[in-house]
Write an enzyme that holds these catalytic residues in place. Structure first.
Site, PDB file in Angstrom:
ATOM      1  N   SER A  27      40.302  23.094  41.198  1.00 22.16           N
ATOM      2  CA  SER A  27      39.507  24.305  41.006  1.00 22.16           C
ATOM      3  C   SER A  27      38.122  24.148  41.621  1.00 22.16           C
ATOM      4  CB  SER A  27      39.393  24.642  39.520  1.00 22.16           C
ATOM      5  OG  SER A  27      38.886  23.541  38.794  1.00 22.16           O
ATOM      6  N   HIS A 160      36.928  71.405  36.436  1.00 16.66           N
ATOM      7  CA  HIS A 160      38.220  71.558  37.141  1.00 16.66           C
ATOM      8  C   HIS A 160      38.051  71.700  38.656  1.00 16.66           C
ATOM      9  CE1 HIS A 160      39.812  72.401  33.082  1.00 16.66           C
ATOM     10  NE2 HIS A 160      38.744  73.156  32.952  1.00 16.66           N
ATOM     11  N   SER A 281      33.544  55.685  63.883  1.00 20.75           N
ATOM     12  CA  SER A 281      34.972  55.498  64.097  1.00 20.75           C
ATOM     13  C   SER A 281      35.162  54.852  65.454  1.00 20.75           C
ATOM     14  CB  SER A 281      35.670  56.856  64.051  1.00 20.75           C
ATOM     15  OG  SER A 281      36.867  56.822  64.794  1.00 20.75           O
TER      16      SER A 281
HETATM   17  N1  ARG Z   1      39.173  22.873  35.340  1.00 20.55           N
HETATM   18  C1  ARG Z   1      39.559  23.095  33.995  1.00 20.55           C
HETATM   19  C2  ARG Z   1      39.438  24.587  33.652  1.00 20.55           C
HETATM   20  O1  ARG Z   1      38.807  25.244  34.368  1.00 20.55           O
HETATM   21  C3  ARG Z   1      38.665  22.347  33.077  1.00 20.55           C
HETATM   22  C4  ARG Z   1      39.304  21.985  31.788  1.00 20.55           C
HETATM   23  C5  ARG Z   1      40.370  21.014  32.016  1.00 20.55           C
HETATM   24  N2  ARG Z   1      40.924  20.551  30.806  1.00 20.55           N
HETATM   25  C6  ARG Z   1      42.085  19.910  30.786  1.00 20.55           C
HETATM   26  N3  ARG Z   1      42.518  19.565  29.646  1.00 20.55           N
HETATM   27  N4  ARG Z   1      42.778  19.656  31.867  1.00 20.55           N
HETATM   28  O2  ARG Z   1      39.987  25.064  32.699  1.00 20.55           O
END
Ligand code: ARG
Length: 463
Positions: A27, A160, A281
């Site tokens: 992430s 309307h 355009s």
């Molecule tokens: N990147 C995880 C999230 O956004 C953080 C928490 C991760 N916790 C875990 N038990 N893997 O939720």
């Protein structure tokens, strides 16, 4: 090829993570946005650990100094995050270890990533609420300015999508001011409910260490601490609420956009947008399109999508934390960026909008829009409203058949259908007299609208 770094949680594992799994589960590519919140939260946590004697004062100081220098580097864009370290929390801890060595390993005492991430998002969202409210106020200022400068301009008011009764352009514009005022209230209200610190909840069950959660809450500017550790790590209500407020805000912006797109159309020609916020355009040289308004209308769909994502993500999710919840971030970040950009572009669009007041005015009395005023005149002559309604209705029917507007009828034509009519009924047929007569508070008479604008200004000044 660089050898895979050992994961911070790899103690029980005998094999490394598949590359595909790393790519699938990371992430950091988006939660790097939480870096400042994460580090600020960790500093408060480490200070508390030190002050409660859970780690030594020296380690606490080493950790907080290290974290501060990491934050500084991140802000200066010097840091490259590592995808194999999953998320922002692991990345920061690894950076800290590179910087201060073994003491870094003590930072995660008495917490988990579950309460950590819940804390980070709340901190981050506090900033987003503030930014959004500021941008809403900036847009409201533009509305108030336009309403003040155009006081007196009359346009047809619609129900309307049919001419209903004439209104002041300023009155129509100010309608959006009040919608936005409620939006600000909704954002402030959701903040009130999530202004509690979840940190100290651990993975889900709390912690065995003698921590001081209130100290951390105070340091981070929270109003208090959450009551239940299980709820704390699994709760994402506050994101749903934020996105609900964001969605309602976008509904308002989208309705305003629609209005502007109509006014700006070739058929209406009531409003002209500045070149700065319109586009041409690629094929039709004459085109100048209201793309800013259209895009705001379009991006509304995206923000609704974020809300639906979050609701669906949590539906039926078993307690407590599940990795599903990592999916809360992209829709949230996207929505925050979208609503704030929409607010800014809207303010810019209003900055340069010009109105063709003659065209609006000449449309205002068309479509028999003063018929209610005629009925009101009869009511003042003691005719029950329902009867007055019927009499004027038959007059409108006659005018429509003749292809005339009400103000084009002669007194004789009126009297033939409304025997009670006296000469002064003719005064009721103009858009001006219709607007001027609506003096009750909240109505469209210039004095009422002026008061509305004054009240609005006071609200903005009092913020
Ligand atoms: N990147 C995880 C999230 O956004 C953080 C928490 C991760 N916790 C875990 N038990 N893997 O939720």
């Amino acid at each position: 090829m660089q050898e895979q770094k050992k994961k911070l949680w790899a103690g029980r594992f005998s094999k490394g993570t598949a590359k595909l799994m790393e790519r699938f589960s990371e992430s950091i590519s988006y939660d790097y946005r939480l870096a400042e919140a994460d580090i600020t939260g960790s500093i408060a946590h480490a200070e508390m650990l030190g002050s409660c004697g859970i780690i030594s004062k020296e380690d606490s100081a080493l950790i907080t100094e290290g974290l501060r220098s990491i934050l500084k580097d991140i802000k200066q864009g010097k840091t490259e995050f590592d995808e194999s370290a999953e998320d922002i929390h692991m990345n920061v801890e690894l950076l800290l270890r590179e910087r201060i060595g073994e003491a870094a390993g003590r930072l995660h005492t008495a917490r988990s990533r579950n309460d950590q991430v819940a804390t980070d998002i709340r901190l981050f969202l506090k900033g987003a609420v503030k930014e959004t409210r500021t941008n809403i106020s900036a847009l409201q200022k533009e509305i108030v300015r336009l309403a003040g400068e155009n006081l007196g301009a009359i346009m047809p008011g619609f129900t309307h999508t049919q001419h209903a009764q004439p209104v002041l352009l300023s009155h129509e514009l100010m309608a959006f001011f009040w919608m936005l005022q409620r939006d600000k209230g909704r954002f402030a209200d959701c903040l009130k409910r999530f202004d509690y610190l979840p940190l100290g909840s651990g993975a889900l069950a709390g912690t065995t260490f003698p921590i001081d959660r209130s100290m951390v809450a105070r340091a981070l500017g929270f109003a208090g601490i959450t009551e239940n550790s299980i709820d704390s790590v699994s709760d994402r209500d506050f994101i749903s609420e934020f996105l609900a407020a964001a969605s309602i805000l976008m509904t308002h912006l989208s309705r305003f956009s629609e209005e502007i797109i109509f006014w700006n159309s070739t058929e209406f020609g009531w409003a002209v947008l500045d070149d700065e916020v319109t586009t041409g355009s690629s094929i039709m040289p004459q085109k100048k399109n209201p793309d800013a308004a259209e895009l705001v209308r379009g991006k509304t769909a995206r923000v609704y999508g974020a809300l639906i994502s979050l609701l669906t993500l949590q539906k039926g999710l078993i307690l407590s934390y599940n990795r599903d919840l990592q999916e809360d971030k992209e829709p949230l970040f996207d929505a925050i960026g979208t609503i704030n950009m929409c607010l800014e572009i809207f303010a810019l669009m209003l900055e340069g909008i010009a109105f063709n007041k003659e065209k609006m005015r000449s449309a205002a009395a068309k479509g028999f829009s003063t018929a209610t005023d005629l009925a009101d005149w009869l009511v003042r002559k003691n005719v029950p409203f329902r009867e007055a309604h019927a009499m004027v209705g038959s007059l409108v029917g006659y005018a429509a058949a003749e292809g005339k507007e009400l103000y084009e009828l002669s007194f004789e034509e009126i009297r033939a259908r409304i025997p009670l009519a006296e000469k002064d009924i003719l005064d009721k047929l103009s858009a001006e007299s219709s607007v001027n007569a609506r003096t009750a508070p909240g109505g469209t008479a210039p004095a009422s609208v002026k008061k509305q604008i004054e009240d609005a200004k006071k609200l903005l000044e009092g913020e």
